[in-house]
Design a protein around this motif. Sequence first.
Motif, PDB file in Angstrom:
ATOM      1  N   ARG A  66       0.836  -1.198   0.000  1.00 39.75           N
ATOM      2  CA  ARG A  66       0.000   0.000   0.000  1.00 39.75           C
ATOM      3  C   ARG A  66       0.873   1.251   0.000  1.00 39.75           C
ATOM      4  NH1 ARG A  66      -5.441  -1.288   3.489  1.00 39.75           N
ATOM      5  NH2 ARG A  66      -5.584  -3.509   2.970  1.00 39.75           N
ATOM      6  N   SER A  67       0.217   2.400  -0.237  1.00 38.58           N
ATOM      7  CA  SER A  67       0.958   3.661  -0.296  1.00 38.58           C
ATOM      8  C   SER A  67       1.747   3.905   0.972  1.00 38.58           C
ATOM      9  CB  SER A  67      -0.014   4.823  -0.533  1.00 38.58           C
ATOM     10  OG  SER A  67      -0.678   4.679  -1.768  1.00 38.58           O
ATOM     11  N   PHE A  89       6.887  -7.552  -6.731  1.00 39.64           N
ATOM     12  CA  PHE A  89       5.825  -6.830  -6.043  1.00 39.64           C
ATOM     13  C   PHE A  89       4.538  -7.014  -6.843  1.00 39.64           C
ATOM     14  CE2 PHE A  89       9.540  -4.350  -4.666  1.00 39.64           C
ATOM     15  CZ  PHE A  89       9.277  -4.143  -3.318  1.00 39.64           C
ATOM     16  N   GLU A  90       3.436  -7.320  -6.160  1.00 42.93           N
ATOM     17  CA  GLU A  90       2.124  -7.316  -6.798  1.00 42.93           C
ATOM     18  C   GLU A  90       1.442  -5.992  -6.468  1.00 42.93           C
ATOM     19  OE1 GLU A  90       1.230 -12.129  -6.730  1.00 42.93           O
ATOM     20  OE2 GLU A  90      -0.010 -10.772  -5.538  1.00 42.93           O
ATOM     21  N   ILE A  91       1.108  -5.232  -7.513  1.00 42.54           N
ATOM     22  CA  ILE A  91       0.536  -3.902  -7.334  1.00 42.54           C
ATOM     23  C   ILE A  91      -0.934  -3.931  -7.731  1.00 42.54           C
ATOM     24  CG2 ILE A  91       0.668  -1.482  -7.996  1.00 42.54           C
ATOM     25  CD1 ILE A  91       3.078  -2.476  -6.376  1.00 42.54           C
ATOM     26  N   VAL A  96      -2.146   1.801  -4.167  1.00 41.71           N
ATOM     27  CA  VAL A  96      -0.873   2.529  -4.174  1.00 41.71           C
ATOM     28  C   VAL A  96      -1.044   3.836  -4.928  1.00 41.71           C
ATOM     29  CG1 VAL A  96       0.477   0.394  -4.053  1.00 41.71           C
ATOM     30  CG2 VAL A  96      -0.049   1.399  -6.281  1.00 41.71           C
ATOM     31  N   LEU A 101       4.860   4.208  -6.700  1.00 42.64           N
ATOM     32  CA  LEU A 101       5.276   3.676  -7.998  1.00 42.64           C
ATOM     33  C   LEU A 101       6.564   4.335  -8.467  1.00 42.64           C
ATOM     34  CD1 LEU A 101       1.805   3.516  -9.794  1.00 42.64           C
ATOM     35  CD2 LEU A 101       3.077   1.636  -8.754  1.00 42.64           C
ATOM     36  N   GLN A 111       7.422  -2.368 -14.382  1.00 43.72           N
ATOM     37  CA  GLN A 111       6.209  -3.169 -14.564  1.00 43.72           C
ATOM     38  C   GLN A 111       6.490  -4.242 -15.607  1.00 43.72           C
ATOM     39  OE1 GLN A 111       2.570  -0.967 -15.329  1.00 43.72           O
ATOM     40  NE2 GLN A 111       1.848  -2.652 -16.634  1.00 43.72           N
ATOM     41  N   ARG A 262      -4.094  -6.497 -11.834  1.00 49.29           N
ATOM     42  CA  ARG A 262      -2.947  -6.096 -11.026  1.00 49.29           C
ATOM     43  C   ARG A 262      -1.687  -6.198 -11.880  1.00 49.29           C
ATOM     44  NH1 ARG A 262      -0.484 -10.950  -9.507  1.00 49.29           N
ATOM     45  NH2 ARG A 262      -1.843 -12.657  -8.843  1.00 49.29           N
ATOM     46  N   TRP A 265       5.715  -6.076 -10.629  1.00 53.09           N
ATOM     47  CA  TRP A 265       6.928  -5.268 -10.760  1.00 53.09           C
ATOM     48  C   TRP A 265       8.122  -6.109 -10.335  1.00 53.09           C
ATOM     49  CZ3 TRP A 265       7.317   0.420 -11.266  1.00 53.09           C
ATOM     50  CH2 TRP A 265       6.120   0.982 -11.724  1.00 53.09           C
TER      51      TRP A 265
END
Length: 272
Positions: A66-67, A89-91, A96, A101, A111, A262, A265
């Motif tokens: 999260r952010s 990382f799963e975004i 976020v 990012l 990405q 999603r 990254w």
Amino acid sequence: MLHLPSEELIHRIQRSETEYMYDRMQAIEGRTGNPEGIEMVRFGQALCLYSKTMPWLSFNTVKGLRSENLKDLDAIIDFYHSRDRKFQFEIVPAMVDQALLSALADRGFFQSAFHNSMYMNPQELVDMPDNGIVIKTIDKDEFEDYAKVHCLGTGLPVQGIPSVALNNRVLHARPGWRFYMAYVDEQPAAAGVLHMNHSTASLTFAATLPEYRRRGLHQELLRRRIREAKREGCNLVVGQCAFLSQSHRDMETVGMKLGYVRTTWTEREAES
């Protein structure tokens, strides 16, 4: 109840994906001596998964980022670098912001992939006429058959069958887990796994042996697991698939909808 797109729905889908992987890794970690070298560390809502002996990215992933994890990025990256492990990382959208990012990009991440998270209310499943496909729950002594379908259906080497059998057998009697096998001429042909927790069911895995594809086995395994979730009182079913894959089309066919795409990254390779 119709589930409409919302931040609450996105967070619920994401939590289910994190919860089943945490429970899965915890069960594997609990094997005598922790032979797969499982470690899990949390940074707030973010969960870092690691396995010493399983280098695949699905077992070396940061979920739930999260952010507010901006301050934790360097510690998270160091967790994997200190173990000499490539990770991802799963975004998830809406979790976020641009600052996080940008920070990932500044640290050499980019990405590298997309992945769908699908969902539906199991009450919306439309029953189909009996097509004659035989599906049974898997007994504890049938995990070698399951592992064969798992490996050959996903392109893993046959040498991995014993380990896959052991790492899934530990889930057999664990609360919330169900394993299913589809048969063709009494031979194991396809498998699917279900995890249920907090009124949410996750379609955690499915695979079909190459010689049995395009026979509707995956669709029927989806329907069987969704019906089971409905019987157990779940009001949300979620699943993951590659964009425009056959799994994506099958999930749409049974009534599942796209919750979000999603992104993955990964770290750029160091220049030689």
